[in-house]
Design a protein around this motif. Structure first.
Motif, PDB file in Angstrom:
ATOM      1  N   GLY A 175     -18.261 -18.474   6.581  1.00 27.85           N
ATOM      2  CA  GLY A 175     -18.023 -18.865   8.129  1.00 27.85           C
ATOM      3  C   GLY A 175     -17.779 -18.058   8.678  1.00 27.85           C
ATOM      4  O   GLY A 175     -18.121 -17.352   9.842  1.00 27.85           O
ATOM      5  N   TYR A 176     -16.194 -17.171   8.756  1.00 29.05           N
ATOM      6  CA  TYR A 176     -16.124 -16.009   8.674  1.00 29.05           C
ATOM      7  C   TYR A 176     -16.627 -14.898   8.705  1.00 29.05           C
ATOM      8  O   TYR A 176     -17.266 -13.933  10.104  1.00 29.05           O
ATOM      9  CB  TYR A 176     -14.676 -15.599   7.844  1.00 29.05           C
ATOM     10  N   GLY A 177     -17.773 -15.049   7.648  1.00 28.09           N
ATOM     11  CA  GLY A 177     -18.578 -13.705   7.725  1.00 28.09           C
ATOM     12  C   GLY A 177     -19.653 -13.942   8.377  1.00 28.09           C
ATOM     13  O   GLY A 177     -20.754 -12.828   9.785  1.00 28.09           O
ATOM     14  N   VAL A 178     -20.349 -15.201   9.262  1.00 31.40           N
ATOM     15  CA  VAL A 178     -21.290 -15.720   9.753  1.00 31.40           C
ATOM     16  C   VAL A 178     -20.943 -15.300  11.471  1.00 31.40           C
ATOM     17  O   VAL A 178     -22.020 -14.865  11.708  1.00 31.40           O
ATOM     18  CB  VAL A 178     -21.835 -17.621   9.563  1.00 31.40           C
ATOM     19  N   LEU A 179     -20.036 -15.183  11.397  1.00 33.60           N
ATOM     20  CA  LEU A 179     -19.829 -15.139  12.495  1.00 33.60           C
ATOM     21  C   LEU A 179     -19.201 -13.608  12.869  1.00 33.60           C
ATOM     22  O   LEU A 179     -19.643 -13.262  13.710  1.00 33.60           O
ATOM     23  CB  LEU A 179     -18.204 -16.046  13.155  1.00 33.60           C
ATOM     24  N   ALA A 180     -18.818 -12.814  12.112  1.00 30.72           N
ATOM     25  CA  ALA A 180     -18.490 -11.503  12.093  1.00 30.72           C
ATOM     26  C   ALA A 180     -20.153 -11.228  12.687  1.00 30.72           C
ATOM     27  O   ALA A 180     -20.217  -9.756  13.062  1.00 30.72           O
ATOM     28  CB  ALA A 180     -17.734 -11.153  10.692  1.00 30.72           C
ATOM     29  N   GLU A 181     -20.884 -11.597  11.626  1.00 26.26           N
ATOM     30  CA  GLU A 181     -22.554 -10.812  11.914  1.00 26.26           C
ATOM     31  C   GLU A 181     -22.601 -10.827  13.456  1.00 26.26           C
ATOM     32  O   GLU A 181     -23.071 -10.541  13.691  1.00 26.26           O
ATOM     33  CB  GLU A 181     -23.658 -11.594  10.880  1.00 26.26           C
ATOM     34  N   LEU A 182     -22.516 -12.201  13.821  1.00 24.54           N
ATOM     35  CA  LEU A 182     -23.006 -13.124  15.543  1.00 24.54           C
ATOM     36  C   LEU A 182     -22.134 -12.158  16.180  1.00 24.54           C
ATOM     37  O   LEU A 182     -22.781 -10.816  16.909  1.00 24.54           O
ATOM     38  CB  LEU A 182     -22.285 -14.185  15.285  1.00 24.54           C
ATOM     39  N   LEU A 183     -21.129 -11.499  16.233  1.00 27.25           N
ATOM     40  CA  LEU A 183     -20.399 -11.255  17.258  1.00 27.25           C
ATOM     41  C   LEU A 183     -20.028  -9.609  16.938  1.00 27.25           C
ATOM     42  O   LEU A 183     -19.493  -8.888  17.362  1.00 27.25           O
ATOM     43  CB  LEU A 183     -18.753 -11.965  17.254  1.00 27.25           C
ATOM     44  N   GLY A 184     -20.722  -8.576  16.014  1.00 26.06           N
ATOM     45  CA  GLY A 184     -20.953  -7.313  15.737  1.00 26.06           C
ATOM     46  C   GLY A 184     -18.936  -7.049  14.906  1.00 26.06           C
ATOM     47  O   GLY A 184     -18.294  -5.972  15.777  1.00 26.06           O
ATOM     48  N   ALA A 185     -18.763  -7.582  14.293  1.00 25.76           N
ATOM     49  CA  ALA A 185     -16.920  -7.533  13.550  1.00 25.76           C
ATOM     50  C   ALA A 185     -17.233  -7.612  12.369  1.00 25.76           C
ATOM     51  O   ALA A 185     -17.824  -7.728  11.505  1.00 25.76           O
ATOM     52  CB  ALA A 185     -16.245  -9.196  14.261  1.00 25.76           C
ATOM     53  N   GLU A 186     -15.772  -7.710  11.514  1.00 21.59           N
ATOM     54  CA  GLU A 186     -15.460  -7.402  10.601  1.00 21.59           C
ATOM     55  C   GLU A 186     -15.486  -8.749  10.181  1.00 21.59           C
ATOM     56  O   GLU A 186     -14.243  -9.680  11.074  1.00 21.59           O
ATOM     57  CB  GLU A 186     -14.617  -6.663  10.548  1.00 21.59           C
ATOM     58  N   PRO A 187     -15.681  -9.620   9.049  1.00 22.88           N
ATOM     59  CA  PRO A 187     -14.506 -10.936   8.737  1.00 22.88           C
ATOM     60  C   PRO A 187     -13.160 -11.037   8.992  1.00 22.88           C
ATOM     61  O   PRO A 187     -12.661 -12.299   9.436  1.00 22.88           O
ATOM     62  CB  PRO A 187     -14.714 -11.212   7.486  1.00 22.88           C
ATOM     63  N   ASP A 188     -12.597 -10.185   8.779  1.00 24.05           N
ATOM     64  CA  ASP A 188     -11.223 -10.416   9.306  1.00 24.05           C
ATOM     65  C   ASP A 188     -10.671 -10.283  10.651  1.00 24.05           C
ATOM     66  O   ASP A 188      -9.800 -10.575  11.195  1.00 24.05           O
ATOM     67  CB  ASP A 188     -10.429  -9.147   8.449  1.00 24.05           C
ATOM     68  N   GLU A 189     -11.329  -9.431  11.623  1.00 22.74           N
ATOM     69  CA  GLU A 189     -11.526  -9.742  12.877  1.00 22.74           C
ATOM     70  C   GLU A 189     -11.882 -11.111  13.467  1.00 22.74           C
ATOM     71  O   GLU A 189     -11.777 -11.135  14.630  1.00 22.74           O
ATOM     72  CB  GLU A 189     -11.857  -8.680  13.614  1.00 22.74           C
ATOM     73  N   ILE A 190     -12.464 -12.190  12.619  1.00 23.13           N
ATOM     74  CA  ILE A 190     -12.688 -13.999  13.116  1.00 23.13           C
ATOM     75  C   ILE A 190     -11.192 -14.632  13.755  1.00 23.13           C
ATOM     76  O   ILE A 190     -10.983 -14.910  11.572  1.00 23.13           O
ATOM     77  CB  ILE A 190     -13.902 -14.169  12.986  1.00 23.13           C
ATOM     78  N   ALA A 191     -11.533 -15.311  14.497  1.00 20.89           N
ATOM     79  CA  ALA A 191     -10.090 -16.589  13.756  1.00 20.89           C
ATOM     80  C   ALA A 191     -11.435 -17.588  14.676  1.00 20.89           C
ATOM     81  O   ALA A 191     -11.811 -17.913  15.803  1.00 20.89           O
ATOM     82  CB  ALA A 191      -9.038 -16.484  14.918  1.00 20.89           C
ATOM     83  N   PHE A 192     -10.761 -18.806  13.662  1.00 19.17           N
ATOM     84  CA  PHE A 192     -11.875 -19.944  14.933  1.00 19.17           C
ATOM     85  C   PHE A 192     -10.727 -20.962  15.356  1.00 19.17           C
ATOM     86  O   PHE A 192      -9.266 -20.890  14.874  1.00 19.17           O
ATOM     87  CB  PHE A 192     -12.702 -21.383  13.148  1.00 19.17           C
ATOM     88  N   THR A 193     -11.466 -21.450  15.979  1.00 21.46           N
ATOM     89  CA  THR A 193      -9.722 -22.069  17.623  1.00 21.46           C
ATOM     90  C   THR A 193     -11.089 -23.430  17.711  1.00 21.46           C
ATOM     91  O   THR A 193     -11.861 -23.663  17.586  1.00 21.46           O
ATOM     92  CB  THR A 193      -9.832 -21.920  18.659  1.00 21.46           C
ATOM     93  N   ASP A 194     -10.258 -24.417  18.478  1.00 23.94           N
ATOM     94  CA  ASP A 194     -10.422 -25.668  19.237  1.00 23.94           C
ATOM     95  C   ASP A 194     -11.165 -24.957  20.407  1.00 23.94           C
ATOM     96  O   ASP A 194     -12.085 -26.764  21.292  1.00 23.94           O
ATOM     97  CB  ASP A 194      -9.679 -26.412  18.825  1.00 23.94           C
ATOM     98  N   SER A 195     -11.255 -24.398  20.956  1.00 27.41           N
ATOM     99  CA  SER A 195     -12.126 -23.897  22.462  1.00 27.41           C
ATOM    100  C   SER A 195     -12.294 -22.329  22.576  1.00 27.41           C
ATOM    101  O   SER A 195     -10.945 -21.807  22.327  1.00 27.41           O
ATOM    102  CB  SER A 195     -11.131 -25.264  23.782  1.00 27.41           C
ATOM    103  N   ALA A 196     -12.849 -22.035  23.642  1.00 29.38           N
ATOM    104  CA  ALA A 196     -12.954 -21.171  24.347  1.00 29.38           C
ATOM    105  C   ALA A 196     -11.310 -20.749  25.131  1.00 29.38           C
ATOM    106  O   ALA A 196     -10.477 -19.289  24.710  1.00 29.38           O
ATOM    107  CB  ALA A 196     -13.768 -20.266  25.089  1.00 29.38           C
ATOM    108  N   THR A 197     -10.985 -21.941  25.547  1.00 28.07           N
ATOM    109  CA  THR A 197      -9.385 -21.640  25.941  1.00 28.07           C
ATOM    110  C   THR A 197      -8.729 -21.419  25.184  1.00 28.07           C
ATOM    111  O   THR A 197      -7.290 -20.975  25.103  1.00 28.07           O
ATOM    112  CB  THR A 197      -9.362 -22.881  26.966  1.00 28.07           C
ATOM    113  N   ARG A 198      -7.862 -22.127  23.834  1.00 28.33           N
ATOM    114  CA  ARG A 198      -7.183 -21.899  22.670  1.00 28.33           C
ATOM    115  C   ARG A 198      -7.684 -20.392  22.620  1.00 28.33           C
ATOM    116  O   ARG A 198      -6.652 -19.549  22.361  1.00 28.33           O
ATOM    117  CB  ARG A 198      -7.676 -22.891  22.248  1.00 28.33           C
ATOM    118  N   SER A 199      -8.892 -19.970  22.249  1.00 33.04           N
ATOM    119  CA  SER A 199      -8.891 -18.355  21.705  1.00 33.04           C
ATOM    120  C   SER A 199      -8.124 -17.212  23.172  1.00 33.04           C
ATOM    121  O   SER A 199      -7.379 -16.972  22.538  1.00 33.04           O
ATOM    122  CB  SER A 199     -10.737 -18.246  21.446  1.00 33.04           C
TER     123      SER A 199
END
Length: 376
Positions: free
Chosen positions: A47-71
């Motif tokens: 999933g880190y690679g999937v979100l990285a592809e979506l957001l133009g980032a690297e997998p190690d630049e992605i964190a999952f949280t429980d909301s935009a507010t938490r992020s």
């Protein structure tokens, strides 16, 4: 027929998202949450690679949280700020980000200044240049505000902020899923977003992008045994990637649903989604502008899929409720959520319609007919 025009609130998940979430919950009921999570370990890691592809980032630049507010809060809390520092916001700042900025300023002693909007309604780039100096440590920017069709010029803001060494924290809560939001193109140091809106994921999901170039300037404080390791009686070692901003406990079912939503958006194509959302929002704006007693309140050079309006003599919440009775789902946005912008424009509350690409022309016509029939 239900005309669903509230993807800016909480959108409708596609079938694969629903199946992923419900299916995993059923598996948890069969073998328990820990064992069910182990079964999906590879999918969760991917999933880190999937979100990285979506957001133009690297997998190690992605964190999952429980909301935009938490992020957003996790990122903001990690920015070192103290007396003599300055934080810039825009007039479109959302209450969910303005409140923590102002609240922390009381304790930390930094200054908060608002950059005015230009005649179009977007952040005034000339005023930004004048406001920037070496004391500015952070620029908080809302990409697509909750209360209008505005899309702010992110790349230009980032370039100006970086010239004085300031970090840029981009609130992409209303843009991820309806617009291409790529960290490598926009240049923002930190990007926060949610799953439940335009991305069509589950509630209780969020994502945070932390660019490598900015990571060493941050001081993560809200860490637990997931983001750090206890290596000695008085010593801890923090992770070196964006997952330092995650916490150990999370809903595995919802995270799998978020990953499925990101895959769904990638398969459709963000450029396609942007075009389809813009077409539907444009058609709705045009139709509303032709209705007697209806005023459209969107601003900006570039417009998002959010369409805001009022009906003369009918309070926005009454408009929402009366439309719901006719099968048209919209929401409202009040002045307290975007105090500076709404105050500048003399608005107390607006009706907010947000048609996604799955909304059919007939449903837009249904909404316009229902709005046109409203009377005080």
């Amino acid at each position: 027929m239900i005309a669903f025009l509230d993807s800016a609130g909480s959108s409708l998940p596609p079938r694969e998202v629903l199946d992923e979430v419900v299916g995993h919950l059923r598996r948890e009921a069969e073998i328990g949450g820990y064992a069910a999570a182990r079964e999906r370990a590879d999918d969760l890691a991917a999933g880190y690679g999937v979100l990285a592809e979506l957001l133009g980032a690297e997998p190690d630049e992605i964190a999952f949280t429980d909301s935009a507010t938490r992020s957003w809060l996790a990122a903001f809390d990690a920015v070192p700020l103290g007396p003599g520092d300055r934080v810039l916001i825009s007039e479109a700042e959302y209450a969910g980000t303005a409140i923590p900025i102002l609240h922390r300023a009381r304790e930390a002693g930094y200054e908060v200044d608002a950059v005015p909007s230009d005649a179009s309604g977007q952040l005034d780039l000339e005023a930004l240049e004048e406001a920037l100096d070496e004391r500015v440590k952070l620029v908080s920017l809302v990409h697509a505000p909750t209360n209008s069709g505005l899309v702010n010029p992110v790349r230009e803001v980032v370039e100006a902020a970086h010239r004085v060494g300031a970090l840029v924290l981009l609130d992409a809560c209303q843009s991820i899923g309806q617009l291409p939001v790529r960290a490598d193109e926009l240049g923002a140091d930190l990007i926060s977003g949610t799953g439940r809106k335009w991305l069509r994921g589950p509630r209780g999901t969020g994502v945070l992008v932390v660019r490598r170039a900015a990571a060493d300037r941050l001081r993560p404080r809200l860490v637990d045994l997931h983001g750090a390791e206890w290596v000695g009686p008085r010593e801890v070692r923090l992770r070196r990637d964006a997952r330092v901003y995650e916490i150990w406990e999370s809903s595995v079912a919802d995270r799998l649903g978020l990953i499925a939503a990101a895959r769904h958006a990638l398969a459709r194509g963000l450029d396609v989604i942007e075009r389809e959302v813009a077409e539907r929002a444009g058609r709705l704006r045009e139709g509303l502008a032709g209705l007697p007693g209806v005023a459209v309140h969107d601003v900006g050079v570039r417009r998002s899929g959010i369409v805001t309006f009022t009906v003369a003599g009918v309070a926005p919440q009454e408009v929402r409720d009366r439309l719901a009775a006719e099968g048209v789902v919209v929401s409202t946005s009040g002045a307290s959520s975007t105090l500076l912008d709404m105050g500048r424009r003399g608005l107390d509350e607006v009706v907010r319609a947000s048609p996604h690409y799955f909304v059919e022309p007939a449903e837009l016509d249904q909404a316009l007919a229902a709005i046109g029939g409203l009377r005080p």
